[in-house]
Scaffold this active site. Structure first.
Site, mmCIF file in Angstrom:
data_model
loop_
_atom_site.group_PDB
_atom_site.id
_atom_site.type_symbol
_atom_site.label_atom_id
_atom_site.label_comp_id
_atom_site.label_asym_id
_atom_site.label_seq_id
_atom_site.Cartn_x
_atom_site.Cartn_y
_atom_site.Cartn_z
ATOM 1 N N ASP A 101 0.905 -1.151 -0.022
ATOM 2 C CA ASP A 101 -0.118 0.046 0.118
ATOM 3 C C ASP A 101 0.637 1.122 -0.061
ATOM 4 O OD1 ASP A 101 -2.105 1.847 0.397
ATOM 5 O OD2 ASP A 101 -2.511 1.229 2.395
ATOM 6 N N LYS A 129 -1.348 -1.975 -4.345
ATOM 7 C CA LYS A 129 -2.419 -1.090 -4.560
ATOM 8 C C LYS A 129 -1.577 0.390 -4.613
ATOM 9 C CE LYS A 129 -4.787 -0.082 -0.677
ATOM 10 N NZ LYS A 129 -5.708 -0.191 0.505
ATOM 11 N N LEU A 151 -9.416 -3.573 0.869
ATOM 12 C CA LEU A 151 -9.687 -4.786 0.312
ATOM 13 C C LEU A 151 -9.915 -5.916 1.573
ATOM 14 C CD1 LEU A 151 -7.855 -5.353 -3.153
ATOM 15 C CD2 LEU A 151 -10.121 -4.239 -2.718
ATOM 16 N N ASP A 157 -7.666 -8.108 6.365
ATOM 17 C CA ASP A 157 -8.529 -8.163 7.285
ATOM 18 C C ASP A 157 -9.052 -6.542 7.398
ATOM 19 O OD1 ASP A 157 -6.040 -6.985 8.411
ATOM 20 O OD2 ASP A 157 -7.327 -6.657 10.401
ATOM 21 N N ARG A 163 -10.385 -12.175 7.225
ATOM 22 C CA ARG A 163 -9.187 -12.910 6.747
ATOM 23 C C ARG A 163 -9.392 -14.185 6.146
ATOM 24 N NH1 ARG A 163 -4.837 -10.242 8.690
ATOM 25 N NH2 ARG A 163 -4.857 -9.498 10.908
HETATM 26 P P1 IMP Z 1 2.031 -0.424 3.798
HETATM 27 O O1 IMP Z 1 3.131 -0.355 4.876
HETATM 28 O O2 IMP Z 1 1.156 0.800 3.673
HETATM 29 O O3 IMP Z 1 2.423 -0.675 2.361
HETATM 30 O O4 IMP Z 1 0.977 -1.360 4.416
HETATM 31 C C1 IMP Z 1 0.766 -2.831 4.204
HETATM 32 C C2 IMP Z 1 -0.079 -3.250 5.118
HETATM 33 O O5 IMP Z 1 -1.245 -2.557 5.336
HETATM 34 C C3 IMP Z 1 -0.555 -4.651 4.729
HETATM 35 O O6 IMP Z 1 0.133 -5.608 5.085
HETATM 36 C C4 IMP Z 1 -1.965 -4.753 5.312
HETATM 37 O O7 IMP Z 1 -1.631 -5.359 6.557
HETATM 38 C C5 IMP Z 1 -2.356 -3.295 5.336
HETATM 39 N N1 IMP Z 1 -3.079 -2.869 4.464
HETATM 40 C C6 IMP Z 1 -3.167 -1.830 3.580
HETATM 41 N N2 IMP Z 1 -3.969 -1.945 2.553
HETATM 42 C C7 IMP Z 1 -4.964 -2.865 3.117
HETATM 43 C C8 IMP Z 1 -6.297 -3.160 2.439
HETATM 44 O O8 IMP Z 1 -6.889 -2.501 1.567
HETATM 45 N N3 IMP Z 1 -6.862 -4.081 3.200
HETATM 46 C C9 IMP Z 1 -6.305 -4.847 4.303
HETATM 47 N N4 IMP Z 1 -5.175 -4.263 4.934
HETATM 48 C C10 IMP Z 1 -4.409 -3.403 4.383
#
Ligand code: IMP
Ligand code: MG
Length: 174
Positions: A101, A129, A151, A157, A163
């Site tokens: 994300d 994403k 999502l 989750d 999950r």
């Molecule tokens: P990042 O550090 O922002 O890239 O986040 C990654 C983590 O955020 C993932 O491993 C998820 O646990 C959580 N996350 C980000 N987007 C979503 C989503 O759309 N649904 C569920 N969890 C998400």
């Protein structure tokens, strides 16, 4: 009531996981691969991916990270809650994430694992994403790309729920 809008059905998920496993199996032929799953979200994806790999030397470990912010998302920092216990020195590491994300988690974990002196580190995310990316990271293997939306299902989750769903949905709360 939260609304669940279908994004990917289980048969499409299975096809995408098999294609990722094929690419990974080709790239890691003859190497010592350590899959490192990011808990909790990656547990289902990792178990499907691992069973499709056609490689002789695969080990599996997990770690867990959490992000803390002070309310402003730009000041979020990632902390390690659980580290790996496998010796990855000289091994080829593949970090396995459910969803990429902002990129903060994968960039933090890549830096953290580099300190263990593996031979190589690559990243694999079932969902990429793009809209909220804050750091310039790309996963080396991606199953499915989306621009936006929250999502759930297939490990993903919302407040620890959903999950277990075999399909992936866009969760709409209003
Ligand atoms: P990042 O550090 O922002 O890239 O986040 C990654 C983590 O955020 C993932 O491993 C998820 O646990 C959580 N996350 C980000 N987007 C979503 C989503 O759309 N649904 C569920 N969890 C998400
Ligand atoms: Mg996660």
């Amino acid at each position: 009531m939260p609304e669940l809008i279908p994004v990917l059905k289980r048969d499409e998920i299975a096809r995408k996981v098999a294609a990722m496993a094929k690419a990974i199996s080709r790239d890691y032929q003859g190497r010592q691969l350590v899959l490192i799953g990011v808990l909790k979200g990656a547990f289902i994806f990792l178990s499907d991916l691992a069973r499709h790999l056609e490689l002789d030397d695969v080990k599996i470990d997990f770690l867990r990270a959490a992000s803390y912010g002070d309310g402003t998302s730009s000041s979020e920092t990632i902390h390690l809650i659980k580290d790996i216990d496998t010796d990855i020195r000289g091994k080829d590491v593949l970090i396995v994430e459910d969803i990429l994300d902002t990129g903060l988690t994968l960039s933090f974990l890549t830096e953290h694992l580099k300190a263990h002196n593996p031979n190589s580190i690559r990243t694999c995310a079932f969902i990429d994403k793009s809209e909220r990316r804050k750091v310039a990271v790309d996963a080396d293997y991606v199953g499915h790309k989306v621009k936006e939306g929250f999502l759930v299902g297939y490990g993903l989750d919302y407040a620890e729920a959903y999950r277990n769903l075999p399909d992936i949905y866009h969760l709409k709360i209003d």
